[in-house]
Design a protein around this motif. Structure first.
Motif, PDB file in Angstrom:
ATOM      1  N   CYS A 239       0.836  -1.214   0.000  1.00 39.87           N
ATOM      2  CA  CYS A 239       0.000   0.000   0.000  1.00 39.87           C
ATOM      3  C   CYS A 239       0.865   1.257   0.000  1.00 39.87           C
ATOM      4  O   CYS A 239       0.536   2.255  -0.661  1.00 39.87           O
ATOM      5  CB  CYS A 239      -0.915   0.026   1.228  1.00 39.87           C
ATOM      6  SG  CYS A 239      -2.214  -1.210   1.176  1.00 39.87           S
ATOM      7  N   GLU A 240       1.968   1.232   0.750  1.00 38.42           N
ATOM      8  CA  GLU A 240       2.875   2.383   0.789  1.00 38.42           C
ATOM      9  C   GLU A 240       3.456   2.653  -0.598  1.00 38.42           C
ATOM     10  O   GLU A 240       3.554   3.796  -1.031  1.00 38.42           O
ATOM     11  CB  GLU A 240       4.022   2.131   1.788  1.00 38.42           C
ATOM     12  CG  GLU A 240       3.587   2.172   3.243  1.00 38.42           C
ATOM     13  CD  GLU A 240       3.041   3.537   3.652  1.00 38.42           C
ATOM     14  OE1 GLU A 240       3.835   4.493   3.745  1.00 38.42           O
ATOM     15  OE2 GLU A 240       1.819   3.649   3.870  1.00 38.42           O
ATOM     16  N   GLU A 241       3.839   1.576  -1.306  1.00 39.32           N
ATOM     17  CA  GLU A 241       4.364   1.722  -2.661  1.00 39.32           C
ATOM     18  C   GLU A 241       3.267   2.189  -3.611  1.00 39.32           C
ATOM     19  O   GLU A 241       3.491   3.010  -4.497  1.00 39.32           O
ATOM     20  CB  GLU A 241       4.945   0.387  -3.157  1.00 39.32           C
ATOM     21  CG  GLU A 241       6.241  -0.023  -2.475  1.00 39.32           C
ATOM     22  CD  GLU A 241       7.346   1.016  -2.638  1.00 39.32           C
ATOM     23  OE1 GLU A 241       7.634   1.401  -3.788  1.00 39.32           O
ATOM     24  OE2 GLU A 241       7.898   1.474  -1.613  1.00 39.32           O
ATOM     25  N   PHE A 242       2.071   1.661  -3.416  1.00 40.05           N
ATOM     26  CA  PHE A 242       0.919   1.986  -4.267  1.00 40.05           C
ATOM     27  C   PHE A 242       0.622   3.490  -4.246  1.00 40.05           C
ATOM     28  O   PHE A 242       0.317   4.091  -5.272  1.00 40.05           O
ATOM     29  CB  PHE A 242      -0.298   1.186  -3.765  1.00 40.05           C
ATOM     30  CG  PHE A 242      -1.593   1.523  -4.462  1.00 40.05           C
ATOM     31  CD1 PHE A 242      -1.835   1.066  -5.753  1.00 40.05           C
ATOM     32  CD2 PHE A 242      -2.567   2.283  -3.824  1.00 40.05           C
ATOM     33  CE1 PHE A 242      -3.043   1.372  -6.398  1.00 40.05           C
ATOM     34  CE2 PHE A 242      -3.758   2.594  -4.458  1.00 40.05           C
ATOM     35  CZ  PHE A 242      -3.994   2.135  -5.748  1.00 40.05           C
ATOM     36  N   LYS A 243       0.747   4.092  -3.065  1.00 39.88           N
ATOM     37  CA  LYS A 243       0.447   5.528  -2.932  1.00 39.88           C
ATOM     38  C   LYS A 243       1.411   6.411  -3.715  1.00 39.88           C
ATOM     39  O   LYS A 243       1.137   7.576  -3.945  1.00 39.88           O
ATOM     40  CB  LYS A 243       0.493   5.941  -1.453  1.00 39.88           C
ATOM     41  CG  LYS A 243      -0.640   5.371  -0.625  1.00 39.88           C
ATOM     42  CD  LYS A 243      -0.451   5.778   0.828  1.00 39.88           C
ATOM     43  CE  LYS A 243      -1.252   4.926   1.768  1.00 39.88           C
ATOM     44  NZ  LYS A 243      -0.913   5.166   3.161  1.00 39.88           N
ATOM     45  N   LYS A 244       2.557   5.857  -4.094  1.00 41.90           N
ATOM     46  CA  LYS A 244       3.558   6.654  -4.821  1.00 41.90           C
ATOM     47  C   LYS A 244       3.307   6.667  -6.331  1.00 41.90           C
ATOM     48  O   LYS A 244       3.948   7.401  -7.065  1.00 41.90           O
ATOM     49  CB  LYS A 244       4.973   6.094  -4.564  1.00 41.90           C
ATOM     50  CG  LYS A 244       5.413   6.187  -3.109  1.00 41.90           C
ATOM     51  CD  LYS A 244       6.745   5.469  -2.928  1.00 41.90           C
ATOM     52  CE  LYS A 244       7.108   5.353  -1.454  1.00 41.90           C
ATOM     53  NZ  LYS A 244       8.286   4.503  -1.244  1.00 41.90           N
ATOM     54  N   ILE A 245       2.382   5.821  -6.797  1.00 43.92           N
ATOM     55  CA  ILE A 245       2.120   5.722  -8.242  1.00 43.92           C
ATOM     56  C   ILE A 245       1.440   6.998  -8.744  1.00 43.92           C
ATOM     57  O   ILE A 245       0.487   7.477  -8.133  1.00 43.92           O
ATOM     58  CB  ILE A 245       1.241   4.481  -8.549  1.00 43.92           C
ATOM     59  CG1 ILE A 245       1.977   3.199  -8.155  1.00 43.92           C
ATOM     60  CG2 ILE A 245       0.848   4.439 -10.023  1.00 43.92           C
ATOM     61  CD1 ILE A 245       1.133   1.937  -8.232  1.00 43.92           C
ATOM     62  N   ARG A 246       1.942   7.512  -9.855  1.00 49.64           N
ATOM     63  CA  ARG A 246       1.380   8.749 -10.409  1.00 49.64           C
ATOM     64  C   ARG A 246       0.482   8.486 -11.624  1.00 49.64           C
ATOM     65  O   ARG A 246      -0.417   9.247 -11.907  1.00 49.64           O
ATOM     66  CB  ARG A 246       2.527   9.709 -10.811  1.00 49.64           C
ATOM     67  CG  ARG A 246       3.317  10.239  -9.620  1.00 49.64           C
ATOM     68  CD  ARG A 246       2.492  11.227  -8.782  1.00 49.64           C
ATOM     69  NE  ARG A 246       3.077  11.492  -7.473  1.00 49.64           N
ATOM     70  CZ  ARG A 246       2.692  10.949  -6.349  1.00 49.64           C
ATOM     71  NH1 ARG A 246       1.714  10.045  -6.351  1.00 49.64           N
ATOM     72  NH2 ARG A 246       3.249  11.265  -5.196  1.00 49.64           N
ATOM     73  N   SER A 247       0.740   7.400 -12.337  1.00 49.74           N
ATOM     74  CA  SER A 247      -0.048   7.113 -13.536  1.00 49.74           C
ATOM     75  C   SER A 247      -1.398   6.493 -13.170  1.00 49.74           C
ATOM     76  O   SER A 247      -1.466   5.518 -12.425  1.00 49.74           O
ATOM     77  CB  SER A 247       0.743   6.156 -14.436  1.00 49.74           C
ATOM     78  OG  SER A 247      -0.113   5.308 -15.155  1.00 49.74           O
ATOM     79  N   ALA A 248      -2.485   7.070 -13.712  1.00 52.43           N
ATOM     80  CA  ALA A 248      -3.843   6.588 -13.395  1.00 52.43           C
ATOM     81  C   ALA A 248      -4.041   5.151 -13.865  1.00 52.43           C
ATOM     82  O   ALA A 248      -4.651   4.329 -13.182  1.00 52.43           O
ATOM     83  CB  ALA A 248      -4.882   7.501 -14.035  1.00 52.43           C
ATOM     84  N   ALA A 249      -3.509   4.832 -15.047  1.00 49.55           N
ATOM     85  CA  ALA A 249      -3.655   3.470 -15.586  1.00 49.55           C
ATOM     86  C   ALA A 249      -2.931   2.457 -14.710  1.00 49.55           C
ATOM     87  O   ALA A 249      -3.458   1.383 -14.389  1.00 49.55           O
ATOM     88  CB  ALA A 249      -3.111   3.419 -17.010  1.00 49.55           C
ATOM     89  N   LYS A 250      -1.720   2.820 -14.294  1.00 49.68           N
ATOM     90  CA  LYS A 250      -0.931   1.917 -13.449  1.00 49.68           C
ATOM     91  C   LYS A 250      -1.585   1.785 -12.072  1.00 49.68           C
ATOM     92  O   LYS A 250      -1.588   0.712 -11.471  1.00 49.68           O
ATOM     93  CB  LYS A 250       0.500   2.442 -13.304  1.00 49.68           C
ATOM     94  CG  LYS A 250       1.451   1.374 -12.783  1.00 49.68           C
ATOM     95  CD  LYS A 250       2.879   1.851 -12.740  1.00 49.68           C
ATOM     96  CE  LYS A 250       3.762   0.782 -12.096  1.00 49.68           C
ATOM     97  NZ  LYS A 250       5.119   1.224 -11.822  1.00 49.68           N
ATOM     98  N   LEU A 251      -2.164   2.891 -11.597  1.00 45.15           N
ATOM     99  CA  LEU A 251      -2.835   2.889 -10.291  1.00 45.15           C
ATOM    100  C   LEU A 251      -3.976   1.872 -10.302  1.00 45.15           C
ATOM    101  O   LEU A 251      -4.123   1.065  -9.382  1.00 45.15           O
ATOM    102  CB  LEU A 251      -3.379   4.299 -10.003  1.00 45.15           C
ATOM    103  CG  LEU A 251      -3.668   4.655  -8.544  1.00 45.15           C
ATOM    104  CD1 LEU A 251      -2.384   4.850  -7.760  1.00 45.15           C
ATOM    105  CD2 LEU A 251      -4.505   5.922  -8.463  1.00 45.15           C
ATOM    106  N   ALA A 252      -4.778   1.890 -11.376  1.00 43.31           N
ATOM    107  CA  ALA A 252      -5.921   0.972 -11.491  1.00 43.31           C
ATOM    108  C   ALA A 252      -5.461  -0.484 -11.553  1.00 43.31           C
ATOM    109  O   ALA A 252      -6.003  -1.347 -10.854  1.00 43.31           O
ATOM    110  CB  ALA A 252      -6.741   1.321 -12.726  1.00 43.31           C
ATOM    111  N   SER A 253      -4.436  -0.769 -12.375  1.00 46.43           N
ATOM    112  CA  SER A 253      -3.994  -2.165 -12.510  1.00 46.43           C
ATOM    113  C   SER A 253      -3.359  -2.676 -11.214  1.00 46.43           C
ATOM    114  O   SER A 253      -3.595  -3.809 -10.797  1.00 46.43           O
ATOM    115  CB  SER A 253      -3.040  -2.330 -13.696  1.00 46.43           C
ATOM    116  OG  SER A 253      -1.811  -1.710 -13.423  1.00 46.43           O
ATOM    117  N   GLN A 254      -2.565  -1.806 -10.551  1.00 48.58           N
ATOM    118  CA  GLN A 254      -1.946  -2.209  -9.281  1.00 48.58           C
ATOM    119  C   GLN A 254      -3.003  -2.416  -8.194  1.00 48.58           C
ATOM    120  O   GLN A 254      -2.878  -3.304  -7.367  1.00 48.58           O
ATOM    121  CB  GLN A 254      -0.940  -1.149  -8.816  1.00 48.58           C
ATOM    122  CG  GLN A 254       0.451  -1.317  -9.406  1.00 48.58           C
ATOM    123  CD  GLN A 254       1.099  -2.617  -8.943  1.00 48.58           C
ATOM    124  OE1 GLN A 254       1.046  -3.634  -9.653  1.00 48.58           O
ATOM    125  NE2 GLN A 254       1.694  -2.631  -7.776  1.00 48.58           N
TER     126      GLN A 254
END
Length: 202
Positions: free
Chosen positions: A97-112
């Motif tokens: 979850c900590e790593e997930f919060k660092k994602i900036r791309s919306a597409a990558k956010l959804a897949s992760q």
């Protein structure tokens, strides 16, 4: 491989080796999962002799759960301890979850978000964390429009569970107590953590 090691004072290397041996108790037959990308290898010494800061780091783990989670070595030691209790998925989920919060791309956010949900949240997930049905359903709903905060409630509950349940047992474990005793013995004579306490001889 690491040339700087040759320039370290012998005592520093000896103490670093001692700590490595002690921490090896936690890591005995415990391969840290690099799947989440959050559990890296230990950094025993780099650039300068760090035996003092490492001993302070070890002693800091008992001060608060936050200090433990903010230390790479602390996270790795706690992860190895959780493996002995078969509950390492809680920490792995928190780290994911900590790593997930660092994602900036919306597409990558959804897949992760879907990957994390499938791995840790859904019923009978391979690393299913211990959360209530309500939180599971809320998280599932959040996935419909994934944002950086869609796991916040589940992550918070998992963190509370670790802090109240596993963390006190970790501090009482013989392995940690032994390591903390060694850290105390090393930090006291070398240099006290409070700069004000300098011995004055007249």
């Amino acid at each position: 491989m690491c040339r700087t090691l040759a320039t370290f004072p012998n005592t520093c290397l000896e103490r670093a080796k001692e700590f490595k041996t002690r921490l090896g108790i936690f890591l005995h037959k415990s391969e840290l999962s690099s799947e989440s990308g959050s559990l890296g290898k230990f950094e025993w010494a780099s650039k300068h002799c760090k035996e003092r800061s490492f001993s302070e780091d070890v002693l800091g783990w008992r001060e608060s759960f936050d200090l433990l989670l903010s230390s790479k070595n602390g996270v790795a030691a706690f992860h190895a301890f959780l493996k002995t209790e078969f509950s390492e998925e809680n920490l792995e989920f928190w780290l994911a979850c900590e790593e997930f919060k660092k994602i900036r791309s919306a597409a990558k956010l959804a897949s992760q978000a879907h990957r994390i949900f499938d791995e840790y949240i859904r019923s009978e997930a391979p690393k299913e964390v211990n959360i209530d049905h309500e939180t599971r359903e809320l998280t599932k709903t959040n996935l419909q429009a994934a944002t950086a905060s869609c796991f916040d409630v589940a992550q918070g509950k998992t963190r509370t569970l670790m802090e109240k349940d596993s963390y006190p047992r970790f501090l009482k474990s013989p392995a940690y107590r032994d390591l903390a005793a060694q850290a105390s013995a090393t930090s006291s004579p070398a240099s006290s953590s409070s700069p004000a306490a300098e011995p004055s001889h007249t």
